[in-house]
Design an enzyme around this catalytic site. Structure first.
Site, PDB file in Angstrom:
ATOM      1  N   ASP A 109      12.051  -4.460  -1.692  1.00 28.00           N
ATOM      2  CA  ASP A 109      11.988  -3.493  -2.763  1.00 28.00           C
ATOM      3  C   ASP A 109      12.594  -4.390  -3.758  1.00 28.00           C
ATOM      4  O   ASP A 109      12.056  -5.275  -4.281  1.00 28.00           O
ATOM      5  CB  ASP A 109      12.519  -2.283  -2.114  1.00 28.00           C
ATOM      6  N   PHE A 158       7.381   5.783  -2.346  1.00 29.70           N
ATOM      7  CA  PHE A 158       8.276   5.885  -1.450  1.00 29.70           C
ATOM      8  C   PHE A 158       7.551   5.995  -0.004  1.00 29.70           C
ATOM      9  O   PHE A 158       6.949   7.152   0.075  1.00 29.70           O
ATOM     10  CB  PHE A 158       9.290   6.924  -1.691  1.00 29.70           C
TER      11      PHE A 158
HETATM   12  P1  IMP Z   1      16.106  -3.291  -1.264  1.00 27.90           P
HETATM   13  O1  IMP Z   1      17.638  -4.062  -1.242  1.00 27.90           O
HETATM   14  O2  IMP Z   1      15.993  -2.606  -2.729  1.00 27.90           O
HETATM   15  O3  IMP Z   1      15.013  -4.547  -1.258  1.00 27.90           O
HETATM   16  O4  IMP Z   1      15.910  -2.282  -0.321  1.00 27.90           O
HETATM   17  C1  IMP Z   1      15.644  -2.835   1.102  1.00 27.90           C
HETATM   18  C2  IMP Z   1      15.831  -1.531   1.924  1.00 27.90           C
HETATM   19  O5  IMP Z   1      15.526  -0.191   1.226  1.00 27.90           O
HETATM   20  C3  IMP Z   1      14.858  -1.600   2.963  1.00 27.90           C
HETATM   21  O6  IMP Z   1      15.203  -2.328   4.155  1.00 27.90           O
HETATM   22  C4  IMP Z   1      14.740  -0.172   3.305  1.00 27.90           C
HETATM   23  O7  IMP Z   1      15.591   0.376   4.334  1.00 27.90           O
HETATM   24  C5  IMP Z   1      15.064   0.450   1.972  1.00 27.90           C
HETATM   25  N1  IMP Z   1      13.522   0.991   1.196  1.00 27.90           N
HETATM   26  C6  IMP Z   1      13.057   0.291   0.185  1.00 27.90           C
HETATM   27  N2  IMP Z   1      12.055   1.011  -0.053  1.00 27.90           N
HETATM   28  C7  IMP Z   1      11.993   1.920   0.828  1.00 27.90           C
HETATM   29  C8  IMP Z   1      10.672   2.823   1.016  1.00 27.90           C
HETATM   30  O8  IMP Z   1       9.712   3.060   0.300  1.00 27.90           O
HETATM   31  N3  IMP Z   1      10.912   3.706   2.127  1.00 27.90           N
HETATM   32  C9  IMP Z   1      12.124   3.801   2.933  1.00 27.90           C
HETATM   33  N4  IMP Z   1      12.977   2.924   2.808  1.00 27.90           N
HETATM   34  C10 IMP Z   1      12.952   1.754   1.804  1.00 27.90           C
END
Ligand code: IMP
Ligand code: MG
Length: 187
Positions: A109, A158
């Site tokens: 993300d 999400f």
């Molecule tokens: P980042 O650090 O923002 O890249 O987030 C990564 C983590 O956020 C992932 O391992 C997920 O646990 C959580 N995450 C990000 N997007 C989603 C989503 O759409 N649904 C559920 N969890 C998410």
């Protein structure tokens, strides 16, 4: 295919990736990984909790020797937006020095979580370090990081299911869907 009438499934706006689509893509990823890692005895490092379903399918789609390890990362609490704070608990038994390492994550993300994990693992001097994410929200990146293997590039919604949670729920849905915004208080 199972009927999508269970109580928690009605919390979804739509199903984005059903079981058949997921299975086909995971098999393709397994073949792609075989081409790159079949003779390398790689270490797949799954990021808990989210990656547990994807990694369990992916590992079984990989028809070559590999090792599995896990790291726990949490950045979200029960909020649906990234906090920017990534907590890591290393369950790695021994250093990854000289090993070919593949980080396996449910979804990429903002990239904050994987950047921190990548730094941590690079400090152990692996022979190579690559990233595999089942979903990639390319539009949401806050830090520059790309996955080497991606299941699907997805919209910035999400998602829940197939390991992905909201407040620890929905991980056990066998498909991936978009959660109704009213459930997480979004617009
Ligand atoms: P980042 O650090 O923002 O890249 O987030 C990564 C983590 O956020 C992932 O391992 C997920 O646990 C959580 N995450 C990000 N997007 C989603 C989503 O759409 N649904 C559920 N969890 C998410
Ligand atoms: Mg996760």
């Amino acid at each position: 295919m199972r009927e999508k009438t269970t109580a928690h499934a009605t919390d979804l706006l739509k199903v984005s990736y059903d079981e058949g689509v997921i299975k086909t893509r995971v098999e393709q990823l397994g073949q792609q990984l075989a081409a790159d890692y079949a003779d390398k005895n790689p270490v797949f490092v799954g990021i808990l909790n989210g990656a547990f379903v994807f990694l369990s399918d992916l590992a079984r789609a990989c028809d070559f020797p590999l090792e599995l390890r896990f790291l726990r990362a949490s950045s979200y609490g029960s909020a649906a937006v990234t906090s920017g704070n990534v907590k890591l608990e290393s369950g790695l038994a021994e250093p990854l020095t000289g090993r070919h390492v593949l980080i396996v994550e449910d979804i990429l993300d903002s990239g904050v979580t994987l950047s921190r994990i990548r730094e941590l693992l690079l400090a152990e001097n692996p022979a190579s370090l690559r990233l595999c994410a089942f979903l990639d929200k390319t539009e949401c990146r806050l830090v520059p990081i790309e996955a080497d293997y991606v299941g699907f590039t997805c919209e910035p919604s999400f998602f829940v299911g197939y390991g992905l949670d909201y407040a620890e729920r929905y991980r056990n849905l066998p498909y991936i869907g978009v959660l109704k915004p009213e459930i997480y208080g979004g617009a």
